[in-house]
Design an enzyme around this catalytic site. Structure first.
Site, PDB file in Angstrom:
ATOM      1  N   SER A   7       0.870  -1.175   0.000  1.00 38.19           N
ATOM      2  CA  SER A   7       0.000   0.000   0.000  1.00 38.19           C
ATOM      3  C   SER A   7       0.905   1.223   0.000  1.00 38.19           C
ATOM      4  CB  SER A   7      -0.889  -0.014   1.249  1.00 38.19           C
ATOM      5  OG  SER A   7      -1.612   1.182   1.357  1.00 38.19           O
ATOM      6  N   HIS A 128      -3.768  -5.577   2.615  1.00 31.47           N
ATOM      7  CA  HIS A 128      -2.841  -6.536   3.209  1.00 31.47           C
ATOM      8  C   HIS A 128      -3.434  -7.924   3.428  1.00 31.47           C
ATOM      9  CE1 HIS A 128      -0.060  -3.196   5.017  1.00 31.47           C
ATOM     10  NE2 HIS A 128      -0.084  -3.219   3.699  1.00 31.47           N
ATOM     11  N   GLU A 137      -5.173  -2.238   9.163  1.00 32.24           N
ATOM     12  CA  GLU A 137      -4.482  -2.836  10.315  1.00 32.24           C
ATOM     13  C   GLU A 137      -5.186  -2.494  11.620  1.00 32.24           C
ATOM     14  OE1 GLU A 137      -0.269  -1.899  10.504  1.00 32.24           O
ATOM     15  OE2 GLU A 137      -0.209  -1.679   8.332  1.00 32.24           O
ATOM     16  N   GLU A 178       1.611  -8.769   7.079  1.00 36.71           N
ATOM     17  CA  GLU A 178       2.416  -8.275   8.194  1.00 36.71           C
ATOM     18  C   GLU A 178       2.279  -9.140   9.439  1.00 36.71           C
ATOM     19  OE1 GLU A 178       1.542  -4.135   8.561  1.00 36.71           O
ATOM     20  OE2 GLU A 178       2.425  -3.662   6.618  1.00 36.71           O
ATOM     21  N   ASP A 218      -4.873   1.425  11.513  1.00 33.67           N
ATOM     22  CA  ASP A 218      -4.377   1.995  10.260  1.00 33.67           C
ATOM     23  C   ASP A 218      -5.494   1.786   9.241  1.00 33.67           C
ATOM     24  OD1 ASP A 218      -3.210   2.773   7.919  1.00 33.67           O
ATOM     25  OD2 ASP A 218      -1.652   1.239   7.900  1.00 33.67           O
ATOM     26  N   GLU A 272      -4.228   5.936  12.010  1.00 33.62           N
ATOM     27  CA  GLU A 272      -3.325   6.280  10.912  1.00 33.62           C
ATOM     28  C   GLU A 272      -4.096   6.414   9.599  1.00 33.62           C
ATOM     29  OE1 GLU A 272       0.150   3.919   8.434  1.00 33.62           O
ATOM     30  OE2 GLU A 272      -0.061   3.515  10.581  1.00 33.62           O
ATOM     31  N   LYS A 375       6.367   0.608  14.715  1.00 33.89           N
ATOM     32  CA  LYS A 375       5.327  -0.245  14.148  1.00 33.89           C
ATOM     33  C   LYS A 375       6.039  -1.269  13.271  1.00 33.89           C
ATOM     34  CE  LYS A 375       1.574   0.179  10.781  1.00 33.89           C
ATOM     35  NZ  LYS A 375       0.851   1.127   9.904  1.00 33.89           N
TER      36      LYS A 375
END
Length: 518
Positions: A7, A128, A137, A178, A218, A272, A375
């Site tokens: 991203s 993701h 996230e 992640e 996020d 975020e 992070k």
């Protein structure tokens, strides 16, 4: 090693790829490697660039590329050189990389290095993960921890408790890019509910002030923004619940209202990219309305670019910046972005990318710049764990004498003395019972006395203890080995083994007798 993002923001420096579809699907980097070996390296040598002058070195690399976004040689090639030289100089000077970074920030010997609060990715969505969640996230933030060691342990325990809860619900526990779980949950609220449940079932309190674990989001809202209708569209949820399409298409004002509802209901302390990267007016409105209650983080908004970050500070569009080295392409520009944010009283968060490597530089940079937060993914996947291990290593190396972990107060842009702003997301002190406190930090983090930091000091202490035992009659001089440690002869070993066998035989026979008596 330079990471890569899935991203990406529009204003990021260009990552150079080969474009040869017959090799790595066009994602090869032979061009970038060629430029490093035969253009950049040669130019540095021919122009006698001093590697110890990082800013001059990086300025030369920028001029050599000659483009605004490093598209000639690629930010991945330029950053690889910039970072490799910085690490080589640190090694040549005999300094840990975090200390060398600190020296470039103007202070090689701070009174204490600040260890960063981790933002631990536990549920993935958006770009993701192939699931039903639109936000990118969801993160645990161990705000109540007393040390980095304790923060990692709390996060890991909550993460694995979350896995058990998802399994109980019959949901898959496959992981996204992640390392967070990519379960198919039906709404943002359902994700937050199960996260709070995981925190509590792991034995901790979900909350900010007097709590153990807060939550970070996020949103990556640029991925949601529909240019045609000028609205934010929750495409994944609309696909699952087409009857709720109207609910899941929101204006900027409705998005801000939605965030306010969420932070009143859940212990959310950081959001975020809550809006599209070009929606600066929306960011200004959100910062005015919620900026004292929650950390508003710019990622795609700033792309670690010093000029854009300074403009953001001047226009007050956020109160925190996410820092990714490969978004800008040199160490110096990365540090300049951090300095601009810190001067403005903003929080800084060193960040990984979705396409990570085993390189741990961001851990050292987070410590060296006293950024306060990091992070770097979940507590799974080796390329993410590598950063946590490096932070634990740094904490042990520095000891409590030379480092500090701020926990909740690592969110530098928020004033937690204004308790009323965070009341709905905090724990009343009277509700905290004696069976709830965190374990003592020293159980996780081996507190090393200053004089024990050297091997000589430790050896002297051992020798002194043994001498005291001699005086007490525990050992005689001739029983001590070369290192001052009691030696055991072969005869003593054999005798000890024989005694152990006899004791075991007696215990077994006693157990049989008891069994027959019953």
């Amino acid at each position: 090693m330079v990471p890569s993002g899935a991203s990406t923001g529009e204003k990021e420096a260009v990552e150079l790829r080969d474009g040869d579809q017959g090799r790595y699907g066009g994602k090869g980097v032979k061009k970038a490697v060629h430029y490093v070996n035969y253009v950049i390296a040669t130019s540095l040598i021919e122009n006698h660039i001093d590697p110890s002058r990082q800013q001059d070195l990086d300025s030369f690399l920028i001029d050599l590329d000659g483009t605004e976004n490093k598209s000639r040689y690629g930010a991945n090639a330029i950053l690889a050189v910039s970072l490799a030289i910085a690490k080589a100089v640190a090694k040549a000077k005999g300094m840990p990389f975090y200390q060398y970074i600190s020296s470039m920030m103007g202070n090689a010997y701070p009174a204490k290095f600040i260890l960063p609060l981790p933002m631990v990715n536990v549920i993935n969505g958006g770009a993701h993960a192939d699931n039903t969640i639109d936000f990118q996230e969801f993160m645990f933030m161990p705000v109540g921890a007393a040390s980095m060691h304790e923060a990692v342990r709390i996060s890991a325990e909550c993460f694995h408790t979350l896995q058990k809860l998802l399994k109980k619900r019959g949901l898959n526990t496959n992981k996204g890019e992640e390392g967070g779980f990519a379960a198919n949950l039906n709404s943002v609220e359902e994700v937050l509910d199960v996260m709070v449940q995981a925190i509590e079932e792991a034995g901790y309190r979900a909350g900010l002030i007097n709590g153990h674990v807060g939550i970070g989001l996020d949103v990556a809202a640029s991925e949601l923004y529909d240019e045609d209708i000028k609205r934010y569209k929750f495409r994944k949820l609309i696909k699952v619940h087409p009857e709720l399409e109207e609910t899941y298409i929101k204006s900027t004002a409705q998005m801000i209202d939605y965030y306010e509802e969420l932070i009143e209901k859940y212990p959310i302390v950081s959001i975020e990219d809550p809006l599209d990267e070009n929606d600066w007016d929306g960011f200004i409105t959100m910062n005015e309305r919620l900026g004292k209650k929650v950390q508003i983080v710019g990622d795609d908004l700033f792309c670690t670019n010093p000029k854009i970050t300074q403009e953001g500070v001047d226009r007050k569009v956020a109160n925190a910046v996410l820092v990714k080295m490969n978004q800008i392409g040199t160490v110096s520009e990365t540090l300049k972005t951090i300095q601009i944010a810190k001067n403005a009283g903003w929080a800084c968060i060193l960040s990984h990318r979705s396409g990570e490597t085993e390189d741990t530089s961001i851990a050292d940079i987070a410590v060296g710049t006293s950024a306060g937060q990091i992070k770097t993914g979940s507590t799974s996947r080796s390329e993410r764990i590598a950063k946590y291990n490096r932070l634990l290593e740094i904490e042990i190396e520095l000891t409590t004498t030379n480092s500090i972990f701020y926990g909740l107060n690592s969110l530098f842009s928020l004033d937690f003395t204004q308790v009323e702003l965070f009341k709905s997301r905090s724990i009343d002190a009277v509700e905290v019972t004696e069976d709830q406190p965190l374990s003592a930090a020293e159980q996780d983090y081996p507190v090393v006395d200053e004089f024990k930091a050297s091997d000589v000091g430790f050896e002297e202490e051992v020798e002194q203890r043994v001498r005291e035992q001699i005086q007490e009659g525990t050992y005689s001089e001739n029983e001590l080995g070369k290192e001052g440690i009691p030696e055991v002869s072969d005869e003593q070993t054999e005798e000890s083994e024989a005694v152990s066998e006899e004791q075991q035989s007696q215990e077994e026979s006693g157990e049989k007798s008891e069994g027959s008596g019953e």
